[in-house]
Design an enzyme around this catalytic site. Structure first.
Site, PDB file in Angstrom:
ATOM      1  N   LYS A 115       0.830  -1.219   0.000  1.00  0.00           N
ATOM      2  CA  LYS A 115       0.000   0.000   0.000  1.00  0.00           C
ATOM      3  C   LYS A 115       0.860   1.262   0.000  1.00  0.00           C
ATOM      4  O   LYS A 115       0.508   2.251  -0.632  1.00  0.00           O
ATOM      5  CB  LYS A 115      -0.933   0.020   1.212  1.00  0.00           C
ATOM      6  CG  LYS A 115      -1.977  -1.079   1.153  1.00  0.00           C
ATOM      7  CD  LYS A 115      -3.364  -0.555   1.431  1.00  0.00           C
ATOM      8  CE  LYS A 115      -4.375  -1.645   1.172  1.00  0.00           C
ATOM      9  NZ  LYS A 115      -5.660  -1.222   0.738  1.00  0.00           N
ATOM     10  N   LYS A 198      -6.808  -8.069  -7.896  1.00  0.00           N
ATOM     11  CA  LYS A 198      -8.100  -8.401  -7.291  1.00  0.00           C
ATOM     12  C   LYS A 198      -9.110  -7.267  -7.501  1.00  0.00           C
ATOM     13  O   LYS A 198      -8.720  -6.105  -7.653  1.00  0.00           O
ATOM     14  CB  LYS A 198      -7.948  -8.752  -5.818  1.00  0.00           C
ATOM     15  CG  LYS A 198      -7.709  -7.598  -4.897  1.00  0.00           C
ATOM     16  CD  LYS A 198      -7.900  -8.059  -3.444  1.00  0.00           C
ATOM     17  CE  LYS A 198      -7.858  -6.845  -2.548  1.00  0.00           C
ATOM     18  NZ  LYS A 198      -8.407  -7.054  -1.237  1.00  0.00           N
ATOM     19  N   LYS A 201     -12.173  -1.923  -4.021  1.00  0.00           N
ATOM     20  CA  LYS A 201     -12.944  -0.682  -3.917  1.00  0.00           C
ATOM     21  C   LYS A 201     -12.150   0.500  -4.442  1.00  0.00           C
ATOM     22  O   LYS A 201     -12.703   1.453  -4.954  1.00  0.00           O
ATOM     23  CB  LYS A 201     -13.259  -0.362  -2.446  1.00  0.00           C
ATOM     24  CG  LYS A 201     -14.019  -1.392  -1.700  1.00  0.00           C
ATOM     25  CD  LYS A 201     -14.318  -0.852  -0.297  1.00  0.00           C
ATOM     26  CE  LYS A 201     -14.464  -1.968   0.696  1.00  0.00           C
ATOM     27  NZ  LYS A 201     -13.212  -2.293   1.395  1.00  0.00           N
TER      28      LYS A 201
HETATM   29  N1  AQP Z   1     -11.610  -9.274  -4.761  1.00  0.00           N
HETATM   30  C1  AQP Z   1     -11.935  -9.929  -3.649  1.00  0.00           C
HETATM   31  N2  AQP Z   1     -12.225 -11.249  -3.686  1.00  0.00           N
HETATM   32  C2  AQP Z   1     -12.573 -11.914  -2.559  1.00  0.00           C
HETATM   33  N3  AQP Z   1     -12.632 -11.335  -1.338  1.00  0.00           N
HETATM   34  C3  AQP Z   1     -12.351 -10.021  -1.249  1.00  0.00           C
HETATM   35  N4  AQP Z   1     -12.334  -9.147  -0.205  1.00  0.00           N
HETATM   36  C4  AQP Z   1     -11.980  -7.918  -0.656  1.00  0.00           C
HETATM   37  N5  AQP Z   1     -11.763  -7.954  -1.985  1.00  0.00           N
HETATM   38  C5  AQP Z   1     -11.991  -9.241  -2.387  1.00  0.00           C
HETATM   39  C6  AQP Z   1     -12.640  -9.527   1.178  1.00  0.00           C
HETATM   40  O1  AQP Z   1     -13.573  -8.575   1.696  1.00  0.00           O
HETATM   41  C7  AQP Z   1     -13.339  -8.437   3.101  1.00  0.00           C
HETATM   42  C8  AQP Z   1     -13.309  -6.987   3.453  1.00  0.00           C
HETATM   43  O2  AQP Z   1     -12.227  -6.390   2.817  1.00  0.00           O
HETATM   44  P1  AQP Z   1     -11.788  -4.935   3.249  1.00  0.00           P
HETATM   45  O3  AQP Z   1     -12.762  -3.962   2.742  1.00  0.00           O
HETATM   46  O4  AQP Z   1     -11.593  -4.845   4.715  1.00  0.00           O
HETATM   47  O5  AQP Z   1     -10.368  -4.758   2.630  1.00  0.00           O
HETATM   48  P2  AQP Z   1      -9.744  -5.128   1.271  1.00  0.00           P
HETATM   49  O6  AQP Z   1      -9.509  -6.588   1.195  1.00  0.00           O
HETATM   50  O7  AQP Z   1      -8.532  -4.263   1.165  1.00  0.00           O
HETATM   51  O8  AQP Z   1     -10.864  -4.722   0.223  1.00  0.00           O
HETATM   52  P3  AQP Z   1     -10.713  -3.829  -1.060  1.00  0.00           P
HETATM   53  O9  AQP Z   1     -12.025  -3.807  -1.747  1.00  0.00           O
HETATM   54  O10 AQP Z   1      -9.542  -4.263  -1.867  1.00  0.00           O
HETATM   55  O11 AQP Z   1     -10.472  -2.394  -0.468  1.00  0.00           O
HETATM   56  P4  AQP Z   1      -9.324  -1.353  -0.774  1.00  0.00           P
HETATM   57  O12 AQP Z   1      -9.336  -1.172  -2.259  1.00  0.00           O
HETATM   58  O13 AQP Z   1      -9.734  -0.110  -0.027  1.00  0.00           O
HETATM   59  O14 AQP Z   1      -8.044  -1.936  -0.240  1.00  0.00           O
HETATM   60  C9  AQP Z   1     -12.049  -9.163   3.434  1.00  0.00           C
HETATM   61  O15 AQP Z   1     -12.375 -10.400   4.064  1.00  0.00           O
HETATM   62  C10 AQP Z   1     -11.422  -9.396   2.096  1.00  0.00           C
HETATM   63  O16 AQP Z   1     -10.618 -10.572   2.069  1.00  0.00           O
END
Ligand code: AQP
Length: 335
Positions: A115, A198, A201
């Site tokens: 990050k 992946k 968001k």
């Molecule tokens: N692409 C994905 N496939 C499967 N699982 C996913 N999760 C996130 N993206 C995928 C799962 O969602 C839960 C919550 O995630 P989070 O919002 O706490 O953080 P993250 O994994 O960092 O999600 P994002 O969407 O990628 O957010 P940003 O872009 O802000 O970093 C977790 O259980 C995660 O595994």
């Protein structure tokens, strides 16, 4: 059994969050409830601060994510649903655990490296310290199980190390080492524009993800425009190992229809994406449409969602208080 997990309000919830996390949580909550255990799901608004976010966006996202979780099936009667900032014990324990965690341990966290990238010196201290807050999030409730994606396993391992060092340093058996719950069914959903990344968001391209709030047309169009290759599907899922885009769409189809990827490939063997994509779009609209409609209904009833979060936060705070007191006592802080 006490299960705790959270989600960051850094943007709209997407299909990856739903299939990879929330759908699994919904499946688990009834079993945990029936077994007399407790499920706690929180919106990690404090974690949302670790990278710059407009206050109004953080506030709106927190509320929308609560609505999305309820619409997806998190039942506030069976699970405790709350937002982290309303339970100050998370922050208080986090500070105490900062004195147990070692700099060398945090230096090994790969998510910080990913990050922060080249901007390590300019990253917030919060981003660096994020795993200690995550440790506090689970240790404060003497959590036994934490549903995590692969990318969070390292942070959970750190939480276990912090708990073990605390118990050893102070000669107590106070902090419970939580076990990871990595569901075999939880798929990793990839970006629709680049299946080597992946679905997330924070991807600047909205076309890369299906947001839970997307309308039917947007869902259909995003699947229609999803990057694929010109080859038809083969006989087995294994055949797709070097075709990440095809593999991703089949994985999504299988997860949405509660089938195995192999089952889906067998049905569409020999067919190209010209027929597969519309079938996937129809399936996604049928499964996600009702969730979105419920989200829209709940978003219009702000007071009801707020009441759920307040009630959940009060219940969580009551569960957190005794452990925080014991940790303070153990560390010599209560006179
Ligand atoms: N692409 C994905 N496939 C499967 N699982 C996913 N999760 C996130 N993206 C995928 C799962 O969602 C839960 C919550 O995630 P989070 O919002 O706490 O953080 P993250 O994994 O960092 O999600 P994002 O969407 O990628 O957010 P940003 O872009 O802000 O970093 C977790 O259980 C995660 O595994």
């Amino acid at each position: 059994m006490r299960v705790v997990s959270g989600i960051k309000p850094t943007g709209n919830l997407h299909l990856g969050n739903y299939l990879g996390a929330i759908k699994q949580w919904v499946g688990m909550q009834a079993d945990v409830d029936a077994a007399g255990g407790e499920s706690m799901y929180f919106i990690a608004d404090l974690h949302g601060l670790t990278e710059w976010i407009e206050p109004a966006a953080l506030h709106a996202n927190t509320f929308e994510i609560a609505a999305a979780m309820i619409a997806s099936g998190i039942d506030p009667k069976k699970s405790i649903l709350f937002n982290q900032a309303r339970v100050p014990a998370h922050s208080e324990l986090s500070w105490l655990l900062n004195n147990v965690a070692r700099v060398g341990w945090l230096n090994r966290m790969t998510q910080f490296k990913d990050k922060a990238g080249k901007n390590r010196e300019g990253a917030s201290v919060g981003l660096y310290d994020y795993p200690v807050l995550m440790a506090a999030d689970v240790l404060i409730y003497s959590t036994t199980h934490v549903p995590v994606g692969e990318d969070q396993k390292q942070h959970l391992e750190l939480a276990r190390d912090i708990a073990a060092k605390f118990n050893l340093d102070y000669g107590v058996e106070l902090l419970v080492q939580p076990e990871p719950l990595v569901s075999k069914e939880a798929p990793r959903i990839m970006s629709l524009r680049d299946a080597t990344q992946k679905m997330s968001k924070s991807n600047p391209s909205d076309a890369a993800r299906i947001n839970l709030i997307d309308d039917d047309d947007a869902i259909a169009q995003k699947f229609r425009k999803a990057k694929t290759d010109p080859e038809p599907l083969g006989e087995t899922f294994e055949d797709l190992k070097d075709r990440p885009e095809a593999k991703n769409l089949v994985t999504i189809f299988a997860a949405l229809s509660d089938r195995t990827p192999q089952d889906v490939v067998a049905e569409y063997a020999g067919q190209g994406f010209g027929s597969f994509k519309p079938a996937l779009a129809d399936l996604a609209v049928a499964k996600l449409g009702p969730i979105r409609d419920e989200m829209v209904r709940l978003t219009a009833d702000r007071a009801a969602v707020d009441a759920v979060l307040r009630d959940g936060s009060d219940r969580a705070a009551a569960l957190a208080a005794p452990l925080l007191r014991k940790v303070q006592e153990t560390m010599g802080l209560l006179v």
